[in-house]
Design a protein around this motif. Structure first.
Motif, PDB file in Angstrom:
ATOM      1  N   ARG A 212     -44.647   1.253  56.202  1.00 57.88           N
ATOM      2  CA  ARG A 212     -45.419   1.941  55.148  1.00 57.88           C
ATOM      3  C   ARG A 212     -45.253   1.284  53.779  1.00 57.88           C
ATOM      4  NH1 ARG A 212     -43.483   8.009  56.345  1.00 57.88           N
ATOM      5  NH2 ARG A 212     -41.533   6.846  56.527  1.00 57.88           N
ATOM      6  N   GLY A 213     -45.327  -0.038  53.778  1.00 59.33           N
ATOM      7  CA  GLY A 213     -45.310  -0.778  52.523  1.00 59.33           C
ATOM      8  C   GLY A 213     -43.943  -1.042  51.935  1.00 59.33           C
ATOM      9  N   ARG A 214     -42.900  -0.567  52.589  1.00 58.03           N
ATOM     10  CA  ARG A 214     -41.552  -0.738  52.059  1.00 58.03           C
ATOM     11  C   ARG A 214     -40.678  -1.511  53.041  1.00 58.03           C
ATOM     12  NH1 ARG A 214     -40.407   5.464  49.919  1.00 58.03           N
ATOM     13  NH2 ARG A 214     -42.134   5.539  48.403  1.00 58.03           N
ATOM     14  N   ILE A 215     -39.639  -2.134  52.493  1.00 60.34           N
ATOM     15  CA  ILE A 215     -38.666  -2.823  53.338  1.00 60.34           C
ATOM     16  C   ILE A 215     -37.569  -1.836  53.712  1.00 60.34           C
ATOM     17  CG2 ILE A 215     -36.887  -4.602  53.379  1.00 60.34           C
ATOM     18  CD1 ILE A 215     -38.725  -6.369  51.753  1.00 60.34           C
ATOM     19  N   GLU A 216     -37.414  -1.622  55.008  1.00 61.69           N
ATOM     20  CA  GLU A 216     -36.404  -0.703  55.509  1.00 61.69           C
ATOM     21  C   GLU A 216     -35.023  -1.349  55.563  1.00 61.69           C
ATOM     22  OE1 GLU A 216     -36.540   2.597  57.061  1.00 61.69           O
ATOM     23  OE2 GLU A 216     -38.384   2.788  55.897  1.00 61.69           O
ATOM     24  N   GLN A 217     -34.980  -2.634  55.954  1.00 65.41           N
ATOM     25  CA  GLN A 217     -33.695  -3.321  56.065  1.00 65.41           C
ATOM     26  C   GLN A 217     -33.921  -4.819  56.108  1.00 65.41           C
ATOM     27  OE1 GLN A 217     -31.196  -1.759  59.175  1.00 65.41           O
ATOM     28  NE2 GLN A 217     -29.600  -3.301  58.912  1.00 65.41           N
ATOM     29  N   VAL A 218     -33.025  -5.563  55.484  1.00 61.46           N
ATOM     30  CA  VAL A 218     -33.026  -7.028  55.518  1.00 61.46           C
ATOM     31  C   VAL A 218     -31.689  -7.489  56.095  1.00 61.46           C
ATOM     32  CG1 VAL A 218     -33.136  -9.150  54.163  1.00 61.46           C
ATOM     33  CG2 VAL A 218     -34.537  -7.193  53.504  1.00 61.46           C
ATOM     34  N   GLY A 219     -31.746  -8.464  56.990  1.00 62.34           N
ATOM     35  CA  GLY A 219     -30.504  -9.001  57.533  1.00 62.34           C
ATOM     36  C   GLY A 219     -30.788 -10.021  58.607  1.00 62.34           C
ATOM     37  N   ASP A 220     -29.724 -10.618  59.131  1.00 64.30           N
ATOM     38  CA  ASP A 220     -29.896 -11.531  60.251  1.00 64.30           C
ATOM     39  C   ASP A 220     -30.177 -10.704  61.510  1.00 64.30           C
ATOM     40  OD1 ASP A 220     -27.222 -11.217  61.904  1.00 64.30           O
ATOM     41  OD2 ASP A 220     -26.638 -11.317  59.807  1.00 64.30           O
ATOM     42  N   PRO A 221     -30.749 -11.311  62.556  1.00 67.44           N
ATOM     43  CA  PRO A 221     -31.126 -10.539  63.748  1.00 67.44           C
ATOM     44  C   PRO A 221     -29.980  -9.743  64.359  1.00 67.44           C
ATOM     45  CG  PRO A 221     -32.187 -12.679  63.813  1.00 67.44           C
ATOM     46  CD  PRO A 221     -31.242 -12.708  62.638  1.00 67.44           C
ATOM     47  N   HIS A 222     -28.774 -10.318  64.409  1.00 71.68           N
ATOM     48  CA  HIS A 222     -27.637  -9.602  64.993  1.00 71.68           C
ATOM     49  C   HIS A 222     -27.329  -8.332  64.216  1.00 71.68           C
ATOM     50  CE1 HIS A 222     -23.326  -8.685  65.591  1.00 71.68           C
ATOM     51  NE2 HIS A 222     -23.577  -9.031  66.850  1.00 71.68           N
ATOM     52  N   THR A 223     -27.322  -8.438  62.887  1.00 70.27           N
ATOM     53  CA  THR A 223     -27.021  -7.271  62.055  1.00 70.27           C
ATOM     54  C   THR A 223     -28.104  -6.208  62.196  1.00 70.27           C
ATOM     55  OG1 THR A 223     -25.814  -8.626  60.460  1.00 70.27           O
ATOM     56  CG2 THR A 223     -26.620  -6.487  59.694  1.00 70.27           C
ATOM     57  N   ILE A 224     -29.359  -6.629  62.184  1.00 67.80           N
ATOM     58  CA  ILE A 224     -30.463  -5.667  62.308  1.00 67.80           C
ATOM     59  C   ILE A 224     -30.369  -4.916  63.632  1.00 67.80           C
ATOM     60  CG2 ILE A 224     -32.964  -5.457  62.560  1.00 67.80           C
ATOM     61  CD1 ILE A 224     -32.308  -6.024  59.721  1.00 67.80           C
TER      62      ILE A 224
END
Length: 333
Positions: A212-224
């Motif tokens: 919905r237009g916002r970033i929920e989380q940023v990280g490397d694939p393992h962390t996500i």
């Protein structure tokens, strides 16, 4: 992240009428990353990519690319090139002419065009196909022609809009490795939009999950995957069982592969009796839906490592589920 980011976005907002497509996004992308913008349809990822390219104008916020403010800078004057999902190759031109088209438009000298086209085709391993037309190439080869055309202008930032969407599944798998190899060899920054979580997880050095237009989380694939912060991220990336914490004001995400199936009560931190409701055989793994005595249904994944499984878990059969205390991730909501 160390050093100055090659992309720095702050407060970026874009509206289409009453719809907020991108809602106050802040994001830094490091030099040399293969960064993925991941989300479902309508989450704002493509609009964000188009604003980086200059094809869409923000209603608010700022974009810096390599330290330069891109406000009011047209697409052709940005140190950016974009590879479109459709590839947009000219059918009447051969491969070399397609790759060199942008350089000809810019008035680059013919000897320089020939040298740079040859270099780009070598990079994508298409040097021997330079005189073929697009209709004489496979889907994977056309994708590499489009990539060479983007690379030949030597951008600081390469934007890829669903770069593998036009390929069949088997070809996509091989092309993923090719793109990652090329990105690492060139040391370029790639920003890729995709709705395919498997694609993002297998290719990206870091990723931003959008909703919905916002970033929920940023990280490397393992962390996500292992440490999702919100219910949306836990649900969107892979499969997750969302369990309430005892006070009912928080939630835990428990991945299906973290749960074991047992014939008798296991000596694990958590153990629950249940009954197999459904089974989905997926070749390398099997997915079980297990109804607990209290009525909650959990997904359990088992790897099919043996040709004949030791434990038959038939539909309707009684089983025990067990998992360790640290297998579940507490969510922020």
């Amino acid at each position: 992240m160390t050093g100055q980011p090659i992309v720095s976005v702050s407060g970026l907002t874009k509206r289409f009428g009453d719809v907020v497509a991108v809602d106050g996004v802040d994001l830094d992308i490091a030099r040399g990353e293969l960064f993925a913008l991941l989300g479902g349809s309508g989450c704002g990822k493509t609009t964000l990519l188009r604003m980086l390219a200059g094809f869409a104008t923000p209603d608010a916020g700022r974009i810096l690319i390599d330290g330069q403010d891109m406000t009011g800078v047209p697409p052709h004057r940005r140190p950016v090139n974009m590879m479109f999902q459709s590839y947009a190759l000219f059918p009447h031109m051969d491969v070399a002419a397609n790759v060199g088209y942008g350089l000809r438009r810019e008035g680059v000298a013919k000897p320089e065009i020939a040298r740079r086209v040859a270099e780009a085709l070598e990079q994508v391993r298409l040097a021997e196909q330079s005189r073929r037309r697009p209709d004489q190439l496979s889907g994977g080869q056309r994708q590499r022609v489009a990539l060479a055309r983007a690379l030949v202008k030597r951008p600081k930032l390469l934007l890829l809009d669903e770069p593998l969407a036009a390929l069949d599944r088997k070809l996509r798998e091989g092309t993923r490795f090719e793109l990652v190899r090329l990105q690492e060899e060139l040391g370029l920054t790639f920003v890729m939009v995709t709705h395919d979580q498997e694609e993002a997880m297998s290719m990206a050095t870091r990723m931003a999950v959008m909703d919905r237009g916002r970033i929920e989380q940023v990280g490397d694939p393992h962390t996500i995957y292992e440490h999702p912060r919100t219910r949306f991220v836990a649900d969107f990336i892979g499969i997750a069982n969302i369990l309430p914490v005892e006070d009912r004001r928080a939630w835990l995400a428990l991945r299906p592969e973290k749960i074991g199936l047992y014939a008798e009560r296991p000596a694990t931190d958590r153990a629950e009796p249940g009954r197999v409701v459904d089974i989905a055989y997926e070749g390398d793994r099997s997915l079980y839906r297990v109804a607990l005595d209290g009525g909650r249904v959990l997904m359990v994944s088992t790897a099919n490592v043996a040709r004949h499984p030791r434990e038959p878990w038939p539909r309707g059969g009684a089983v025990w589920l067990g998992w360790s205390e640290d297998a579940a991730q507490r969510l922020e909501e």
